[in-house]
Design a protein around this motif. Structure first.
Motif, mmCIF file in Angstrom:
data_model
loop_
_atom_site.group_PDB
_atom_site.id
_atom_site.type_symbol
_atom_site.label_atom_id
_atom_site.label_comp_id
_atom_site.label_asym_id
_atom_site.label_seq_id
_atom_site.Cartn_x
_atom_site.Cartn_y
_atom_site.Cartn_z
ATOM 1 N N LYS A 4 -28.277 -29.368 9.148
ATOM 2 C CA LYS A 4 -29.033 -28.124 8.967
ATOM 3 C C LYS A 4 -29.732 -27.723 10.264
ATOM 4 C CE LYS A 4 -29.792 -28.704 4.011
ATOM 5 N NZ LYS A 4 -30.783 -28.892 2.928
ATOM 6 N N TYR A 5 -30.227 -28.714 10.999
ATOM 7 C CA TYR A 5 -30.867 -28.417 12.276
ATOM 8 C C TYR A 5 -29.847 -27.840 13.259
ATOM 9 C CZ TYR A 5 -33.271 -29.102 16.712
ATOM 10 O OH TYR A 5 -33.828 -28.908 17.955
ATOM 11 N N LYS A 6 -28.661 -28.427 13.308
ATOM 12 C CA LYS A 6 -27.615 -27.916 14.195
ATOM 13 C C LYS A 6 -27.207 -26.505 13.804
ATOM 14 C CE LYS A 6 -25.611 -32.403 15.461
ATOM 15 N NZ LYS A 6 -24.404 -33.265 15.392
ATOM 16 N N ARG A 10 -27.349 -23.127 16.140
ATOM 17 C CA ARG A 10 -26.192 -22.254 16.374
ATOM 18 C C ARG A 10 -26.499 -20.807 16.018
ATOM 19 N NH1 ARG A 10 -23.256 -26.583 13.945
ATOM 20 N NH2 ARG A 10 -23.097 -25.389 12.001
ATOM 21 N N LEU A 11 -27.324 -20.616 15.011
ATOM 22 C CA LEU A 11 -27.616 -19.262 14.546
ATOM 23 C C LEU A 11 -28.662 -18.548 15.403
ATOM 24 C CD1 LEU A 11 -27.686 -19.804 10.676
ATOM 25 C CD2 LEU A 11 -25.909 -18.678 12.030
ATOM 26 N N LEU A 12 -29.417 -19.303 16.191
ATOM 27 C CA LEU A 12 -30.476 -18.694 17.000
ATOM 28 C C LEU A 12 -29.937 -17.604 17.923
ATOM 29 C CD1 LEU A 12 -32.796 -21.669 18.053
ATOM 30 C CD2 LEU A 12 -33.332 -19.769 16.524
ATOM 31 N N LYS A 13 -28.736 -17.809 18.448
ATOM 32 C CA LYS A 13 -28.201 -16.833 19.401
ATOM 33 C C LYS A 13 -27.871 -15.501 18.741
ATOM 34 C CE LYS A 13 -23.488 -18.674 18.988
ATOM 35 N NZ LYS A 13 -22.364 -19.287 19.748
ATOM 36 N N TYR A 14 -27.803 -15.471 17.416
ATOM 37 C CA TYR A 14 -27.523 -14.233 16.697
ATOM 38 C C TYR A 14 -28.801 -13.509 16.246
ATOM 39 C CZ TYR A 14 -22.873 -16.326 16.410
ATOM 40 O OH TYR A 14 -21.667 -16.915 16.715
ATOM 41 N N ALA A 15 -29.946 -14.093 16.540
ATOM 42 C CA ALA A 15 -31.212 -13.496 16.101
ATOM 43 C C ALA A 15 -31.438 -12.155 16.797
ATOM 44 C CB ALA A 15 -32.372 -14.434 16.391
ATOM 45 N N PRO A 16 -31.817 -11.118 16.055
ATOM 46 C CA PRO A 16 -32.088 -9.808 16.672
ATOM 47 C C PRO A 16 -33.360 -9.854 17.510
ATOM 48 C CG PRO A 16 -32.668 -9.784 14.338
ATOM 49 C CD PRO A 16 -31.984 -11.094 14.593
ATOM 50 N N GLY A 17 -33.348 -9.129 18.606
ATOM 51 C CA GLY A 17 -34.524 -9.050 19.456
ATOM 52 C C GLY A 17 -34.860 -10.334 20.167
ATOM 53 N N ILE A 18 -33.854 -11.187 20.407
ATOM 54 C CA ILE A 18 -34.139 -12.496 20.981
ATOM 55 C C ILE A 18 -34.682 -12.373 22.410
ATOM 56 C CG2 ILE A 18 -31.769 -12.837 21.819
ATOM 57 C CD1 ILE A 18 -32.137 -15.812 21.021
ATOM 58 N N THR A 81 -36.643 -22.167 4.470
ATOM 59 C CA THR A 81 -37.505 -23.325 4.204
ATOM 60 C C THR A 81 -37.239 -24.456 5.191
ATOM 61 O OG1 THR A 81 -35.919 -24.111 2.530
ATOM 62 C CG2 THR A 81 -37.740 -22.740 1.773
ATOM 63 N N GLU A 82 -36.206 -25.234 4.910
ATOM 64 C CA GLU A 82 -35.972 -26.449 5.682
ATOM 65 C C GLU A 82 -35.544 -26.182 7.115
ATOM 66 O OE1 GLU A 82 -33.602 -30.714 5.068
ATOM 67 O OE2 GLU A 82 -33.485 -29.126 3.563
ATOM 68 N N ILE A 83 -34.602 -25.257 7.310
ATOM 69 C CA ILE A 83 -34.103 -24.999 8.664
ATOM 70 C C ILE A 83 -35.194 -24.414 9.554
ATOM 71 C CG2 ILE A 83 -32.493 -23.585 10.004
ATOM 72 C CD1 ILE A 83 -30.452 -23.959 7.780
ATOM 73 N N ALA A 84 -35.978 -23.475 9.023
ATOM 74 C CA ALA A 84 -37.077 -22.894 9.812
ATOM 75 C C ALA A 84 -38.079 -23.965 10.226
ATOM 76 C CB ALA A 84 -37.774 -21.808 9.000
ATOM 77 N N ALA A 85 -38.394 -24.891 9.316
ATOM 78 C CA ALA A 85 -39.332 -25.967 9.633
ATOM 79 C C ALA A 85 -38.747 -26.924 10.667
ATOM 80 C CB ALA A 85 -39.700 -26.729 8.359
#
Length: 218
Positions: A4-6, A10-18, A81-85
């Motif tokens: 889940k951490y990985k 991986r998804l961070l690069k798709y975050a808008p306004g990064i 929940t878990e991934i954000a933490a």
């Protein structure tokens, strides 16, 4: 948990306004460093600026969760929940380590006392714990988060008055013990963030805390 951490990474690069959020985080860190260097009297303000930067990394995950595709996926609950933490924990540990290094440098330069540094470490862990809880509330309910924000800074102000008053409340705590206490506070903050996220999972995201480009699509 590791998977889940990985996934979160991986998804961070798709975050808008990064780019905008990353720039804001860097500006807060830079402001914190400058504040540290100006005067020992601004220690608390400096560490607050540095630790606020951690919110922006966690915000990347919550920004992704505003997408209808993510919210309708089976991973939506884990993301909020878990991934954000899990994403926030190493970020705050890294920022805490940076604050600790700044404190050691100021101690070596004779700019702060030993007990002041111990208090600084404990306060940094305490504020990190509060920020972890705040970032969840800010994304779900703006009114509740505003009240929490006010109480958070009031409590930090109390810690600051203890640190600067010279009443010796931290004299019996060694810097090493203070670091351990601070780390335990961050771990407790991770658990608190997770529990609050679980409690507010089904609540809609607050538009006011999202980027303007996202608000039109919520």
């Amino acid at each position: 948990m590791i998977d889940k951490y990985k996934l979160g990474l991986r998804l961070l690069k798709y975050a808008p306004g990064i780019k905008q959020c990353a720039l804001a985080a860097l500006l807060f860190c830079a402001t914190g460093i400058i504040t540290f260097l100006i005067s020992p009297s601004f220690i608390v303000s400096g560490l607050v600026y540095v630790l606020v930067a951690g919110c922006y990394v966690v915000q990347f995950i919550y920004s992704l969760c505003t997408c209808h595709l993510v919210r309708s996926s089976p991973r939506s609950r884990d993301m909020q929940t878990e991934i954000a933490a899990l994403i926030g924990l190493p970020v705050y540990l890294l920022l805490y380590g940076f604050v600790a290094c700044m404190g050691l440098c100021m101690l070596a330069a004779g700019r702060i006392e030993r007990q002041d540094m111990a208090g600084m470490f404990i306060l940094a862990g305490f504020f990190s714990m509060l920020m972890m809880a705040y970032v969840v509330l800010a994304n779900k309910r703006s009114v509740i988060s505003f009240i929490f924000f006010f109480l958070m800074f009031a409590s930090v102000g109390i810690f600051q008055s203890w640190l600067m008053s010279g009443i010796g409340i931290y004299e019996k705590i060694s810097p090493a013990a203070a670091v351990v206490i601070g780390l335990l506070e961050i771990l407790a903050g991770t658990g608190l963030q997770y529990l609050i996220a679980r409690a507010f999972y089904r609540w809609d995201f607050s538009k006011g805390t999202q980027l303007r480009s996202l608000q039109d699509h919520m």
